[in-house]
Every structure is written in C-alpha cells, then in structure tokens.
Write a protein that holds these residues in place. Structure first.
Motif, short mmCIF file in Angstrom:
data_model
loop_
_atom_site.label_atom_id
_atom_site.label_comp_id
_atom_site.label_asym_id
_atom_site.label_seq_id
_atom_site.Cartn_x
_atom_site.Cartn_y
_atom_site.Cartn_z
N LYS A 93 0.83 -1.20 0.00
CA LYS A 93 0.00 0.00 0.00
C LYS A 93 0.87 1.25 0.00
O LYS A 93 0.57 2.23 -0.69
CB LYS A 93 -0.94 0.00 1.20
CG LYS A 93 -1.97 1.14 1.13
CD LYS A 93 -2.94 1.15 2.29
CE LYS A 93 -3.92 2.30 2.14
NZ LYS A 93 -4.79 2.47 3.32
N TRP A 94 1.95 1.25 0.76
CA TRP A 94 2.87 2.40 0.78
C TRP A 94 3.40 2.69 -0.62
O TRP A 94 3.47 3.85 -1.05
CB TRP A 94 4.02 2.11 1.74
CG TRP A 94 5.03 3.20 1.88
CD1 TRP A 94 4.99 4.27 2.74
CD2 TRP A 94 6.27 3.33 1.16
NE1 TRP A 94 6.11 5.06 2.59
CE2 TRP A 94 6.91 4.51 1.62
CE3 TRP A 94 6.89 2.57 0.17
CZ2 TRP A 94 8.15 4.94 1.12
CZ3 TRP A 94 8.12 3.01 -0.34
CH2 TRP A 94 8.73 4.16 0.14
N ILE A 95 3.74 1.65 -1.35
CA ILE A 95 4.23 1.82 -2.71
C ILE A 95 3.13 2.38 -3.60
O ILE A 95 3.34 3.31 -4.38
CB ILE A 95 4.76 0.49 -3.28
CG1 ILE A 95 6.04 0.07 -2.52
CG2 ILE A 95 5.04 0.59 -4.78
CD1 ILE A 95 6.51 -1.34 -2.85
N ALA A 96 1.93 1.83 -3.47
CA ALA A 96 0.81 2.27 -4.32
C ALA A 96 0.34 3.67 -3.99
O ALA A 96 -0.25 4.34 -4.84
CB ALA A 96 -0.35 1.28 -4.20
N MET A 97 0.60 4.14 -2.77
CA MET A 97 0.13 5.47 -2.35
C MET A 97 1.09 6.58 -2.72
O MET A 97 0.91 7.73 -2.31
CB MET A 97 -0.13 5.49 -0.85
CG MET A 97 -1.36 4.72 -0.41
SD MET A 97 -2.88 5.29 -1.21
CE MET A 97 -3.06 4.06 -2.52
N TYR A 98 2.11 6.30 -3.50
CA TYR A 98 2.98 7.34 -4.03
C TYR A 98 2.10 8.32 -4.82
O TYR A 98 1.49 7.96 -5.82
CB TYR A 98 4.02 6.71 -4.95
CG TYR A 98 5.07 7.66 -5.49
CD1 TYR A 98 6.07 8.15 -4.66
CD2 TYR A 98 5.07 8.03 -6.82
CE1 TYR A 98 7.04 9.01 -5.16
CE2 TYR A 98 6.03 8.89 -7.33
CZ TYR A 98 7.02 9.37 -6.49
OH TYR A 98 7.99 10.22 -6.99
N GLY A 99 2.00 9.54 -4.32
CA GLY A 99 1.07 10.51 -4.89
C GLY A 99 0.01 10.93 -3.90
O GLY A 99 -0.63 11.96 -4.07
N ASN A 100 -0.18 10.14 -2.84
CA ASN A 100 -1.07 10.50 -1.75
C ASN A 100 -0.37 10.17 -0.43
O ASN A 100 -0.66 9.16 0.21
CB ASN A 100 -2.41 9.77 -1.84
CG ASN A 100 -3.43 10.26 -0.80
OD1 ASN A 100 -3.06 10.83 0.22
ND2 ASN A 100 -4.69 10.03 -1.06
N GLY A 101 0.54 11.04 -0.04
CA GLY A 101 1.30 10.83 1.18
C GLY A 101 0.45 10.92 2.43
O GLY A 101 0.79 10.33 3.46
N VAL A 102 -0.67 11.63 2.37
CA VAL A 102 -1.56 11.74 3.52
C VAL A 102 -2.07 10.36 3.92
O VAL A 102 -2.14 10.01 5.10
CB VAL A 102 -2.73 12.70 3.24
CG1 VAL A 102 -3.74 12.68 4.37
CG2 VAL A 102 -2.21 14.12 3.01
#
Length: 528
Positions: free
Chosen positions: A458-467
């Motif tokens: 999920k951390w990898i996929a959330m690149y673009g939504n750091g919140v």
C-alpha cells in the motif's frame, strides 16, 4: 479511473467563485452577473477545485514525512505555523463556506443532488483535517468569528452521521448538472459508492478505538456491496494541461520547472529496486544517466536524497532525478539501469535504451501524450478500498481473503498507472507475474509478515497521496521508516496549526504555544 478534463471557461468561473461564493449574494439590482440566489452548479465545482488545490499543501508535507519525497522542512520533521497555513486558510475560507452554502441553499431549494454531494465532500474534507490536525473547528466553523476547536473523535462520529444523511438525501431526488461535478459528472451511483467507501475508511481509521464497532460496520459495508470496486469509480482528481492559467499537476509544475522542487526519495528508489518492482520506471524520471548522490557522476541517474539530509543544494537542477509519469503525467523512463541483473524479472532492461535514459525519448513521449502534466490526485480509490479490506481481514477477522484483496489492490494500481501511460503500459505478463510472486510471499508469511507485506504494497501504491500513508503509518507502524540523517525534531504526530488561526482566534490565543507543541508530540485520537 474517471478522467475529468479542465475546460478553461469552467475553470475560470470556478476560480472566480472561490473568492465570491461566501458573500451574501445580495444585490439590489437584477444583474444576472450578481445573482441574489447562489447558483449551485457554479458553487459545486468551486468546492472541488478548492479541496483538490489545497490538498497539495498537506500532501507535500505528508509525502516528505512518510519518505515518498525528500524535500522541505518536514523531511527533517521540522514544521512551523506557516508550513500548512495555505491549506488551512484555503479550506476554511474557500471550501467550507461554499459547502455550507450549498447545503443550506440546496435544502431550501430541494436540490438534493447538490446537498448530498456537498455533505459527502464535507465529510471527506473534515475527516482529512482531523487526520492531519486532530482537533479542529467544526460545529461552529463558518458560523462564528472565533469557532472553538472540537475533539477529533466527536467530529468523526458526526461525519458518519453526515454521510448517512447524504445517502438518504440522494433517495429524495438526485439531479445535478453533469458539467458542474468534476469528479463524477452527476452520477448518483458513483457518489453512493464513494460515500460508503468513505465510511469504510473512517471505520478503518478508528479500528484501534473500538475494534468490534469497526469490524461490524466494515463487514456490513462489504456485504452491502455498494463500494468503489472499479477504477472507473475512483474519487480521483485529474489535472489539466494548460500552462496559463496553470492547471497541471503541482508535482509536474515544480518538478519540470528549471528550479526543480526538492529531491526524489532514495527510499522509494531502493525499495522498488530491492523488490524488483516495475513501477520505478513510472515513478521517477532520470535526467542524467550517470548522476549519483551528492551530484556525483558515478551513479546511474537516480540522484535524490535520503530522509533527513539537510545538506545545502549544489547547482544540480539539471542532474536531479524528478517525478515520472505517475502520478504527475511527467515522462516515462526507458533508460538502461546498469545495476539490474539476471535476478531482476519485472524491473529489467528489456527494451531499454542503452547508455542513456528515457530523457532521449522526450520528443516521442510528448507526441504520445506523456509529459503533459495532466496527472492525477488519487483521493479515495479502488486500490485503497481493497487495501482497507485486506487490512481489516488480517487485524479484525472480517472473514475475507486478505491475500486475494491485496492482489486485487495491486492489480488496480497497475491499471491506474497504465491509464496514465498508454504508450508504455505495464505488460499483462509483468502484472500477472509480479502479483503471483506476491501471492507466494503472502502464503509463506507469518501473520505479522502478511500485514507487513500488505502495508508495504500500500505504501508503494500510495505514491502521490502521502496523507494516506501518513495515516497508515501512525495506525500500524508500517512500513518501517528509515532513520533520518539529521532530524530537527521528533516524528510529527500531527501537523502544525495555521499561525494566523492561533493568533486571531480568541478561543486559543492564550494557549497557542502549548497547543502548537502538542501537535508534534500528541497522537491523533485514533492512534492507540
């Protein structure tokens, strides 16, 4: 993923209403340019532009804290009363007053489509504000000059009721001018899915407060099935291509400008290389094929920084690696990576340009639509919902197959990347092979290892939504962050309040110094 293109006239009208919508709309003349009744079809896109535009301020900070980026003071855990002032003021002077106007006037006009959307957006916005700031003005906001700060947990509980109100309002009638809705073009079903997915997110955030309540609510939402379950349902904001006025993705605007904006995170580079992840070519674009750390010429182009590096920046704007095609619609990197070997199956040099980087392909890429800046802001997506459900299955025992849900989340994210990169998509065989390998790792992992694998993906996929990753880390402690080189403070549990608010709001003026310090060290209510 729903793609909404900017139209210049609509954009200008919406921006105009960002500054005029909270007036009383009172005029003694019948001038059509100064209506006495708010035009909901103009107010709605103004709120959506404001939410997305001001989100960038907190997203940049969170992305630096969570090590998706390496720029600014938050990269060293340092913040001040001006760090997030732009977002705070933008939300409280633009989006929130306009949302309240839509709810009030829309109710009076029985315009339940606009009312329901405004309530859902209000719930999304305030839940985000609680996540990053904790206690904020809510019940009195946009009503009195000095609104009191309400407890985050009380706000969360009220927001769940607000979402339920919105869903009920939809059934009273749902008519919205399609062009006034930048997210879903007036689709009732998509807003219903977004509303229920937002409820699922809130219960996931609160799972440590009351696990049984969260388990029951999440199970019921999954069983009902009205959730974001396709990329076309994503609550995603699409930026435009105009340079004047600038409607491009903010990471593109600053990354592709001559002065650049900070550095790419070497944590992202290292983790994607270590995990043989093909997304590296989409996340980061190398300008100089030989650039290395500290502006050396003995690397392979990934010139970024590690977290907490406070060294002065040399004249390196033409050698730094920058954001790629995802999420900012920059350029795809097709250059060779000399460090890749036979063990690299999915991140490899097959078809790559030898001795250079994708920089030499700029002209072809622009011709194919890449490098336009028409990127995305993924606010609440199909992939995120599947990750929530995978986490819930592991820690709340909701009965779903966590491994399958993780795989579906990664597949949805690969699809989102391909939608931004039609000229250079992730091949089906690569996607299938990568996910099959994840399945093998998941099957052989311990219970804790399974959660670690889900949260890393999920951390990898959330690149673009750091919140989103900032929330995940505070809730789960995963994935583990790298130690900072030279931190200036402790890990920030919350973001600093706007200094303007603390010096002008009479309810907090006398305690502002301690209140502000508490933001750094006192966790948000849902972290136990």
């Amino acid at each position: 993923m729903k793609k909404t293109t900017y139209i210049l006239g609509t954009c200008l009208l919406a921006i105009q209403f960002l500054f005029t919508a909270c007036d009383d709309f009172i005029d003694i003349n019948d001038d059509p340019n100064n209506p006495t009744v708010p035009q909901l079809s103009l107010l709605l896109p103004a709120t959506q532009l404001s939410i997305a535009g001001n989100f960038d301020n907190i997203n940049r900070g969170a992305s630096n804290v969570i090590q998706h980026r390496a720029a600014g003071s938050l990269n060293r855990y340092d913040q001040s009363g001006t760090t997030f002032q732009a977002a705070w003021l933008g939300f409280y002077t633009q989006a929130i007053p306009d949302l309240e106007t839509i709810i009030q006037e829309g109710t009076a006009q029985s315009s339940w489509g606009y009312v329901s959307i405004a309530k859902i957006q209000k719930a999304f916005l305030y839940s985000t504000m609680v996540d990053v700031w904790g206690d904020v003005p809510y019940f009195d906001a946009a009503k009195v000059a000095d609104p009191k700060f309400d407890k985050g947990e009380e706000i969360y509980n009220d927001l769940i009721g607000l979402i339920d109100e919105a869903l009920s309002d939809m059934d009273r009638g749902f008519t919205v001018v399609s062009s006034s809705d930048l997210f879903y073009q007036g689709s009732k079903l998509k807003w219903q899915k977004m509303a229920n997915s937002l409820k699922l997110k809130l219960y996931m955030q609160m799972r440590l407060v009351n696990p049984e309540r969260s388990k029951l609510a999440i199970s019921n939402l999954v069983q009902a099935g009205v959730l974001i379950d396709n990329n076309s349902d994503d609550f995603t904001f699409l930026f435009g291509t105009n340079a004047a006025p600038n409607t491009r993705h903010p990471w593109f605007t600053t990354g592709y400008a001559p002065g650049r904006d900070g550095y790419v995170s070497m944590v992202v580079v290292d983790r994607l290389k270590e995990q043989d992840d093909p997304r590296l070519r989409y996340y980061i674009f190398r300008i100089n094929a030989k650039a290395g750390l500290a502006n050396s010429q003995v690397g392979e182009g990934y010139y970024g920084r590690y977290p907490g590096d406070g060294a002065a920046s040399p004249a390196d704007q033409n050698t730094r690696a920058i954001v790629g095609i995802y999420p900012a619609a920059g350029l795809y990197d097709n250059g060779a990576m000399p460090s890749l070997g036979d063990d690299n199956i999915f991140l490899n040099n097959i078809g790559a340009a030898t001795g250079t980087t994708g920089n030499s392909f700029k002209i072809a890429l622009f011709a194919n639509g890449d490098g336009s800046g028409a990127g995305i802001l993924p606010l609440l997506t199909h992939a995120m919902v599947k990750f929530y459900r995978a986490e819930a299955a592991l820690v709340l025992n909701t009965g779903e197959d966590a491994g399958l849900l993780m795989n579906q989340a990664v597949a949805a994210h690969f699809q989102a990347i391909n939608e931004l990169s039609p000229a250079f998509p992730i091949a089906p065989a690569t996607s299938t092979g990568f996910i099959n390998r994840l399945s093998e790792h998941f099957a052989s992992a311990t219970a804790q290892g399974k959660l670690e694998l889900v949260m890393m993906q999920k951390w990898i996929a959330m690149y673009g939504n750091g919140v989103e990753s900032y929330n995940d880390y505070r809730r789960t402690g995963l994935p583990e962050l790298q130690d900072l080189i030279a931190p200036l403070d402790v890990f920030p549990e919350r973001f600093y309040y706007s200094e303007t608010e603390l010096t002008s709001n009479e309810t907090v003026v006398d305690t502002r110094d301690q209140l502000q310090r508490n933001q750094q060290i006192v966790p948000v209510f849902w972290k136990k």
